[in-house]
Enzyme design. Structure first.
Site: not given
Length: 426
Positions: A315, A372
């Site tokens: 991320h 996700d």
């Protein structure tokens, strides 16, 4: 005592001072708003990795600790004890609702969920095979023409009415976008259903059909599905100054209609490096095909000469376990048996997760599973089509976008966004 940062230009030996601003949480910030005026130079920061573009009291992220807070409240605590609409109320008003306020807010959102018949007819103009995100963005922009009065807002009541209207209507627009894409008749909102239940209802129902929740789980919509979707909406409600939120604020800075700014945010979110990543996670799991193939693809991901990238890991901000991913992992484990999660995809995902959490390559690079990675598997379990993964993200994030828009418009120091450049042409 005011703190300052002194910079010396080693070409001229001139020194310049800039104020240091201290936040309530997170790193201090150097105020370089006068940098060009003092030095006749610009700063160069591709991707704005070291730039704070605004002051905000909405959401706080500590990427090193893996911390996410809405208005000071830890995300895990909110998911465990509150509903998505409670979180919406918190973001919009800076406080959690009382029991009566929660009931009143819920009822208001239910009654505002219907869209103008003229907007409904706009869907007929879209190709039947259009991706729901394209339709969703366009219809949201068109919504501004039905509520043009929101272009000029002068008091808090008007801000709240505008915000609640778009939050309430977004699930309806998203559901209509999906049903148009498959040629199914539209299902109008049912004010007897809660926010998250209503969205599932509009996705699944057919005219004349009855859908009820039953404790034994025999219904077409199970309560556990509603709770899971509500949690996903909560986890996506806001995430500080990400690409789509920055897009919303940038469009807001031009004086555009708030719903046009939200439409721009939807378009930004559609990118595979942003909100479209969870759709890509499932596509990649399906492409890997079998758990026996996982090791081969892990090696491809580690090969610097191979363009293959493992979706759902790492991320931009979090250098620790994404706190939203932690919550979704718990939710995934809880739903595994109750919703009969696809054992084939789960087996592949579990193997990838195990390797990533124990392999030095991923550990040293802090490539932890992100939101996700888990949300794609859970949305699949909720029988939500891949093309609707990102629209689900949109529904959850709408409250964050509109709250950020409101904060920007109320800021007396807000200016039109106008970055500068390092020119390297002729």
């Amino acid at each position: 005592m005011k703190e300052t940062l002194t910079i010396t230009d080693n070409r001229t030996n001139e020194t310049y001072e800039f104020d240091i601003l201290n936040p309530t949480r997170g790193p201090s910030v150097v105020d370089i708003s006068s940098f060009y005026a003092k030095t006749k130079m610009f700063t160069y920061d591709p991707g704005f990795t070291s730039t704070a573009s605004c002051k905000s009291d909405i959401t706080f992220i500590d990427g090193e600790k893996g911390e996410l807070r809405y208005r000071g409240h830890e995300i895990s605590e909110l998911v465990e004890s509150k509903s998505y609409l409670d979180v919406c109320y918190l973001l919009l008003t800076s406080k959690l609702p009382t029991e009566q306020e929660s009931i009143d807010f819920d009822l208001e959102i239910r009654h505002r969920s219907f869209i103008h018949e003229g907007l409904r007819k706009i869907f007929d103009a879209f190709p039947s095979d259009a991706h729901p995100m394209a339709t969703l963005s366009s219809a949201t922009s068109a919504l501004s023409s039905f509520h043009f009065d929101h272009l000029d807002i002068f008091d808090e009541h008007e801000y709240q009415e505008m915000a609640r209207r778009i939050i309430a209507k977004m699930p309806t627009i998203a559901a209509f976008a999906y049903r148009h894409s498959i040629g199914a008749p539209f299902i109008m909102p049912d004010i007897e259903r809660s926010f998250s239940e209503n969205f599932l209802y509009m996705l699944r129902a057919y005219p004349g059909g009855k859908m009820h929740i039953s404790p034994n789980g025999e219904a077409l919509i199970k309560k556990i599905e509603i709770d899971a979707l509500d949690a996903i909406f909560m986890l996506h409600a806001d995430h500080e100054q990400n690409a789509s939120t920055t897009t919303v604020r940038t469009v807001a800075s031009t004086g555009a209609h708030p719903y046009v700014a939200i439409s721009a945010g939807i378009s930004a979110l559609w990118g595979r490096s942003h909100g479209g990543a969870n759709e890509s996670v499932i596509a990649q799991l399906e492409m890997i095909g079998h758990v026996d193939n996982v090791d081969k693809f892990i090696e491809k991901a580690k090969d610097p000469n191979d363009p293959f990238k493992l979706m759902g890991f790492g991320h931009r901000v979090y250098k620790n376990f994404d706190p939203r991913a932690k919550t979704l992992k718990k939710l995934q484990d809880k739903l595994k048996d109750e919703l009969n999660l696809d054992s084939h995809l789960m087996e592949i995902a579990s193997r990838i997760e195990y390797i990533a959490l124990n392999d030095e390559y991923f550990i040293s690079r802090k490539l932890y599973p992100n939101i996700d990675f888990y949300s794609g598997v859970i949305l699949t379990a909720l029988q939500i089509p891949k093309t609707m993964f990102t629209p689900v993200f949109v529904i959850g994030r709408t409250v964050g976008w509109i709250t950020q828009w409101m904060e920007f418009k109320k800021d007396p120091k807000a200016k039109i966004a106008r970055p500068r450049q390092l020119y390297i042409g002729e």
